[in-house]
Structures are given as C-alpha cells and as structure tokens.
Design a protein around this motif. Structure first.
Motif, short mmCIF file in Angstrom:
data_model
loop_
_atom_site.label_atom_id
_atom_site.label_comp_id
_atom_site.label_asym_id
_atom_site.label_seq_id
_atom_site.Cartn_x
_atom_site.Cartn_y
_atom_site.Cartn_z
N VAL A 206 0.85 -1.19 0.00
CA VAL A 206 0.00 0.00 0.00
C VAL A 206 0.89 1.24 0.00
O VAL A 206 2.03 1.19 0.46
N GLN A 207 0.38 2.33 -0.53
CA GLN A 207 1.13 3.58 -0.53
C GLN A 207 1.01 4.30 0.81
O GLN A 207 0.07 4.06 1.58
N THR A 208 1.95 5.17 1.08
CA THR A 208 1.90 6.00 2.28
C THR A 208 0.55 6.71 2.37
O THR A 208 0.06 7.27 1.38
N GLY A 209 -0.04 6.64 3.55
CA GLY A 209 -1.34 7.25 3.78
C GLY A 209 -2.50 6.32 3.54
O GLY A 209 -3.65 6.66 3.86
N GLY A 210 -2.22 5.16 2.99
CA GLY A 210 -3.27 4.19 2.69
C GLY A 210 -3.70 3.39 3.90
O GLY A 210 -3.22 3.60 5.02
N SER A 211 -4.61 2.44 3.65
CA SER A 211 -5.17 1.62 4.72
C SER A 211 -5.13 0.14 4.34
O SER A 211 -5.18 -0.21 3.16
N LEU A 212 -5.05 -0.67 5.37
CA LEU A 212 -5.16 -2.12 5.22
C LEU A 212 -5.89 -2.65 6.44
O LEU A 212 -5.83 -2.06 7.52
N ARG A 213 -6.55 -3.79 6.25
CA ARG A 213 -7.20 -4.47 7.36
C ARG A 213 -6.71 -5.90 7.43
O ARG A 213 -6.86 -6.65 6.47
N LEU A 214 -6.12 -6.24 8.56
CA LEU A 214 -5.66 -7.60 8.79
C LEU A 214 -6.71 -8.38 9.57
O LEU A 214 -7.39 -7.82 10.43
N SER A 215 -6.81 -9.67 9.26
CA SER A 215 -7.71 -10.55 9.99
C SER A 215 -6.93 -11.77 10.46
O SER A 215 -5.99 -12.21 9.79
N CYS A 216 -7.35 -12.32 11.58
CA CYS A 216 -6.73 -13.54 12.10
C CYS A 216 -7.82 -14.39 12.74
O CYS A 216 -8.44 -13.95 13.71
N ALA A 217 -8.01 -15.57 12.19
CA ALA A 217 -9.05 -16.46 12.69
C ALA A 217 -8.42 -17.65 13.39
O ALA A 217 -7.51 -18.30 12.84
N ALA A 218 -8.90 -17.94 14.58
CA ALA A 218 -8.45 -19.11 15.33
C ALA A 218 -9.39 -20.27 15.07
O ALA A 218 -10.61 -20.12 15.16
N SER A 219 -8.81 -21.41 14.76
CA SER A 219 -9.64 -22.60 14.51
C SER A 219 -9.10 -23.78 15.28
O SER A 219 -7.92 -23.82 15.63
N GLY A 220 -9.96 -24.74 15.54
CA GLY A 220 -9.58 -25.93 16.30
C GLY A 220 -10.78 -26.39 17.08
O GLY A 220 -11.92 -26.07 16.74
N SER A 221 -10.53 -27.13 18.14
CA SER A 221 -11.66 -27.59 18.95
C SER A 221 -11.27 -27.60 20.42
O SER A 221 -10.10 -27.79 20.75
N GLY A 222 -12.24 -27.32 21.24
CA GLY A 222 -12.05 -27.41 22.67
C GLY A 222 -11.04 -26.43 23.24
O GLY A 222 -10.30 -26.76 24.17
N PHE A 223 -10.98 -25.23 22.67
CA PHE A 223 -10.01 -24.27 23.18
C PHE A 223 -10.71 -23.02 23.70
O PHE A 223 -11.83 -22.71 23.31
N THR A 224 -9.98 -22.32 24.55
CA THR A 224 -10.43 -21.02 25.07
C THR A 224 -9.37 -20.00 24.72
O THR A 224 -8.19 -20.22 24.96
N ILE A 225 -9.80 -18.91 24.12
CA ILE A 225 -8.88 -17.82 23.79
C ILE A 225 -9.16 -16.64 24.71
O ILE A 225 -10.30 -16.19 24.81
#
Length: 115
Positions: A12-31
């Motif tokens: 991205v150019q200076t002054g621009g924007s980005l959106r990051l995402s992070c998804a947790a997957s699995g089973s039986g966990f607590t975040i």
C-alpha cells in the motif's frame, strides 16, 4: 490444537489503509487475549496492539490513533484496521492468541508501505 490463520497483508502507498484478519480454529479451546505483533527487517519483534476477551485494548505509542484492534469472540477472530500507513509500518505482522494453558502464533503476513 489451535491454528491461527492471517489474511489481509499487502502493498500500500503511504497514507493508505489495510485491514488484517486472524481467525483461530480448532476444537475445545479457550482464547483470552489476542494481539498483533510486527517485526521489521533487522529489528526486534514488537507488540502493536492487544485486546482482552472483554474488549480492553492497548496500543504501541507509534500506532495509537492510526490503528484499531477489534475482535469477534463468536468467530474467534481478531482484526487490525491500519490507517494513515507510513513506510516505517512495513513489517511482517503476526497474530498472537493466549489460551488457557498456552499461547499460539500465526504464520505472519507481510505489510509493505511504499513512500
């Protein structure tokens, strides 16, 4: 086993924007807390922003007022909205999650801000 999958990095150019995402997957966990760290070439990894399970946030001084961390607990997903990006924001951004007994890391996503 918990996996963290990030998306949203790029160029991205200076002054621009980005959106990051992070998804947790699995089973039986607590975040509990989730966070974004970054590491630029030749520099130590630094905490960018952190959010508790209750929504309390904290930011690095360098990004305060420009970045916003949020989360969707139902989806076990954390977001980082990055506005007014600067070349010094260029780094590999990694997602972090603190579980009940251990911590988890994503693989990292490159963010490059051109001047």
């Amino acid at each position: 086993q918990v996996q963290l999958v990030e998306s949203g990095g790029g160029l991205v150019q200076t002054g621009g924007s980005l959106r990051l995402s992070c998804a947790a997957s699995g089973s039986g966990f607590t975040i509990n807390a989730m966070a974004w760290y970054r590491q630029a070439p030749g520099k130590q990894r630094e905490l960018v922003a952190i959010i508790s399970s209750g929504g309390t946030t904290n930011y690095a001084v360098s990004v305060k007022g420009r970045f916003t961390i949020s989360r969707d607990n139902a989806k076990n997903t954390v977001y980082l909205q990055m506005n007014s990006l600067k070349p010094e924001d260029t780094a590999v951004y990694s997602c972090y999650a603190r579980g009940a007994v251990r911590t988890y890391w994503g693989q990292g996503t490159q963010v490059t801000v051109s001047s």
